[in-house]
Design an enzyme around this catalytic site. Structure first.
Site, PDB file in Angstrom:
ATOM      1  N   TRP A 231      36.572  41.387  33.146  1.00 16.92           N
ATOM      2  CA  TRP A 231      35.669  40.406  34.038  1.00 16.92           C
ATOM      3  C   TRP A 231      34.587  39.292  33.393  1.00 16.92           C
ATOM      4  O   TRP A 231      34.626  38.100  33.622  1.00 16.92           O
ATOM      5  CB  TRP A 231      34.855  41.251  35.172  1.00 16.92           C
ATOM      6  CG  TRP A 231      35.653  41.593  36.136  1.00 16.92           C
ATOM      7  CD1 TRP A 231      36.019  43.054  36.462  1.00 16.92           C
ATOM      8  CD2 TRP A 231      36.636  40.843  37.117  1.00 16.92           C
ATOM      9  NE1 TRP A 231      37.073  43.144  37.442  1.00 16.92           N
ATOM     10  CE2 TRP A 231      37.274  41.711  37.854  1.00 16.92           C
ATOM     11  CE3 TRP A 231      36.430  39.678  37.349  1.00 16.92           C
ATOM     12  CZ2 TRP A 231      38.117  41.322  39.023  1.00 16.92           C
ATOM     13  CZ3 TRP A 231      37.306  38.848  38.440  1.00 16.92           C
ATOM     14  CH2 TRP A 231      38.058  40.030  39.181  1.00 16.92           C
TER      15      TRP A 231
ATOM     16  N   ASP B 285      26.415  40.114  35.621  1.00 17.98           N
ATOM     17  CA  ASP B 285      27.350  40.559  36.625  1.00 17.98           C
ATOM     18  C   ASP B 285      27.256  41.756  37.069  1.00 17.98           C
ATOM     19  O   ASP B 285      27.539  42.693  36.469  1.00 17.98           O
ATOM     20  CB  ASP B 285      28.708  39.991  36.304  1.00 17.98           C
ATOM     21  CG  ASP B 285      29.809  40.400  37.387  1.00 17.98           C
ATOM     22  OD1 ASP B 285      29.556  40.889  38.348  1.00 17.98           O
ATOM     23  OD2 ASP B 285      30.999  40.037  37.237  1.00 17.98           O
TER      24      ASP B 285
ATOM     25  N   LYS C 100      31.672  46.447  46.912  1.00 15.55           N
ATOM     26  CA  LYS C 100      31.850  47.845  46.366  1.00 15.55           C
ATOM     27  C   LYS C 100      30.872  48.812  46.895  1.00 15.55           C
ATOM     28  O   LYS C 100      31.083  49.572  47.602  1.00 15.55           O
ATOM     29  CB  LYS C 100      31.853  47.701  44.652  1.00 15.55           C
ATOM     30  CG  LYS C 100      33.018  47.037  44.096  1.00 15.55           C
ATOM     31  CD  LYS C 100      32.778  45.773  43.722  1.00 15.55           C
ATOM     32  CE  LYS C 100      33.682  45.091  42.749  1.00 15.55           C
ATOM     33  NZ  LYS C 100      35.024  45.148  42.969  1.00 15.55           N
TER      34      LYS C 100
END
Ligand SMILES: Cc1ncc(COP(=O)(O)O)c(C=O)c1O
Length: 370
Positions: free
Chosen positions: A102, A182, A206
Site C-alpha cells: 500500500w 494511512d 475494515k
C-alpha cells in the site's frame, strides 16, 4: 442463526449487534418514517446521525482540538491522490517510507503531483519469498528537511507489517515535516498517537463500517495549500469549511459507523479492544510459529495484529486447505493475489472464539496433511 467466522481483509466482518440494529431500523429510523438511506443529508434526522458519528469518533480516537475530522468519499486509493493534491504544494516535495504494497502504491500515485521519493531503502523483490517483512531501521532513513510531508502506511494490510510507534520527524532531523499515515486497516484497533502527525486517513471498510466512507483527520495548519487542479470536492479546506457536507457524504456508511462506535464503547473503548486484539494475534502467531507446517515471514517486532499472512509448507495443498476451512465455517482466508498463500484478518469485530476456531482448524489440518 450461527454465522461463520469471516477473516476477510476488507470489506470485513462487522459486529453482529450492529447488523441486527441496522436491520431493525432499516424501514423506519427512530419513528421518522424513513430509512437512513432515504434521508436528506441536510435534514434534522441525518444531522443527528452525523453529529453522533463524528463526535463519537473524535472521542474514541482522542483527536486533539487543532485537527479537523472529515467524512469523505474516495477510499484509500483516492487519498493516495487527494493527500498530495492538498499537501504537496507547500514545498513541491514529499517523502515516503515503503513497508509494503500500500505504501508502494501511495508513492507511485504521488509522483503524478510532485517530487515524491523514497526516504528509506525499499525491500528488493525476492523470487518465491514475501517481499515486505520488516521496517527499515531509522538509521537508514533520509528525510528531506523541506519535504511537505513524510508518508507511511501504519499497517500494511497485504503484507502484515505494522508500525507500533510512529517515527518522530524531529528525531529524523526533519522537525517541520509532518507525518501522513494511512491507518485504513488498524484504525481504532488500539490508541494511535498524534505526536508528529499532520494527517491520518483510512477507508472505513475494515474496523469502521461499510466501504464508501473515508475518514481524514488533518491538522488545521495544513489546510489551504491545495494545488489549483485539486477537485473542490476533495479540497480538505472546502470539505472542512462545509462540515463534510460540501457534496453528499456517504450517509448510510456514516450511520453504520456511528453504530460501530457505540459498539466500541460497549466493549470498553479502544484500550479494551487493544487488549483483545493483542491476545487474538498472539494466539494465532504462536500457533504458526509452533508448527513446521505453516510460516509467517514478518519480523516479530512489526507483525501486524490485524492482518496475518501465512503460507503452507506445501503450497499444492492451498485449495484443499481453503475448501476445508469453508466447510468448517471459516471464510475468506485466501491471501492477496500479489503474495499468494493465506491471510487471516483479525479486525475488532473478530471475536477471540474466531481465532480459537482458526487455530483448531490449522492444527487439525496439519495433523492430517503434515
Ligand atoms: C492500508 C490500505 N490503504 C489503502 C487501501 C485502499 O482502499 P480502497 O480500496 O478503499 O481505495 C487499502 C485497502 O485494502 C488498505 O488496506
Amino acid at each position: 442463526m450461527t454465522r461463520p467466522y469471516n477473516y476477510s481483509a476488507g470489506p470485513a466482518v462487522l459486529p453482529e449487534p450492529v447488523l441486527a440494529r441496522a436491520a431493525a431500523e432499516m424501514l423506519d429510523w427512530h419513528g421518522s418514517g424513513m430509512s437512513v438511506m432515504e434521508m436528506s443529508h441536510r435534514g434534522r434526522e441525518f444531522g443527528e446521525i452525523f453529529a453522533h458519528a463524528h463526535d463519537s469518533f473524535r472521542r474514541l480516537m482522542g483527536v486533539p482540538d487543532n485537527y479537523k475530522v472529515l467524512f469523505m468519499q474516495g477510499g484509500g486509493i483516492g487519498e493516495n491522490a487527494i493527500v498530495p493534491l492538498n499537501l504537496i504544494g507547500r514545498t513541491g516535495k514529499a517523502d515516503f517510507v515503503v513497508t509494503g504494497s500500500w505504501s508502494a502504491k501511495s508513492l507511485k500515485e504521488a509522483r503524478r503531483y510532485g517530487d515524491a521519493q523514497l526516504a528509506a531503502p525499499q525491500a528488493p523483490e525476492r523470487a518465491g519469498e514475501p517481499r515486505y517483512v520488516s521496517i527499515p531501521p531509522q538509521t537508514a532513513w533520509a528525510v528531506r528537511r523541506d519535504a511537505a510531508y513524510l508518508h507511511l502506511c501504519g499497517n500494511e494490510t497485504i503484507d502484515g507489517v505494522e508500525f507500533f510507534d510512529w517515527p518522530q520527524p524531529a528525531a529524523l532531523g526533519a522537525p517541520d515535516v509532518p507525518l501522513v499515515v494511512d491507518v485504513s486497516s488498524h484504525i481504532l484497533s488500539r490508541p494511535l498517537s498524534f505526536e508528529g502527525v499532520g494527517l491520518m486517513f483510512g477507508g472505513a471498510q475494515k474496523n469502521i463500517g461499510p466501504a464508501g466512507l473515508t475518514i481524514v483527520i488533518v491538522r488545521e495548519d495544513l489546510l489551504g495549500h491545495a494545488l489549483p487542479v485539486c477537485p473542490s470536492a476533495f479540497d480538505y479546506a472546502t470539505v472542512a469549511a462545509n462540515g463534510s457536507m460540501y457534496n453528499t457524504p456517504p450517509t448510510y456508511a456514516i450511520y453504520i459507523a456511528g453504530l460501530v462506535f457505540d459498539w466500541i464503547d460497549a466493549q470498553g473503548g479502544v484500550q479494551a479492544l487493544e487488549k483483545q486484539n493483542a491476545a487474538k494475534a498472539a494466539l494465532l502467531y504462536a500457533c504458526l510459529d509452533g508448527s513446521g507446517f505453516y510460516r509467517n515471514a514478518v519480523e516479530p517486532q512489526c507483525r501486524s495484529r490485524m492482518n496475518v499472512p501465512f503460507f503452507l509448507a506445501d503450497e499444492s495443498l492451498n485449495e484443499v486447505f481453503l475448501a476445508g476451512a469453508k466447510e468448517a465455517g471459516l471464510l475468506q482466508l485466501k491471501g492477496h493475489k500479489s503474495v499468494g498463500g493465506m491471510r487471516a484478518s483479525l479486525y475488532n469485530a473478530m471475536p477471540i472464539e474466531g481465532v480459537q476456531a482458526l487455530v483448531g482448524y490449522l492444527q487439525a489440518f496439519e495433523r492430517r496433511y503434515g
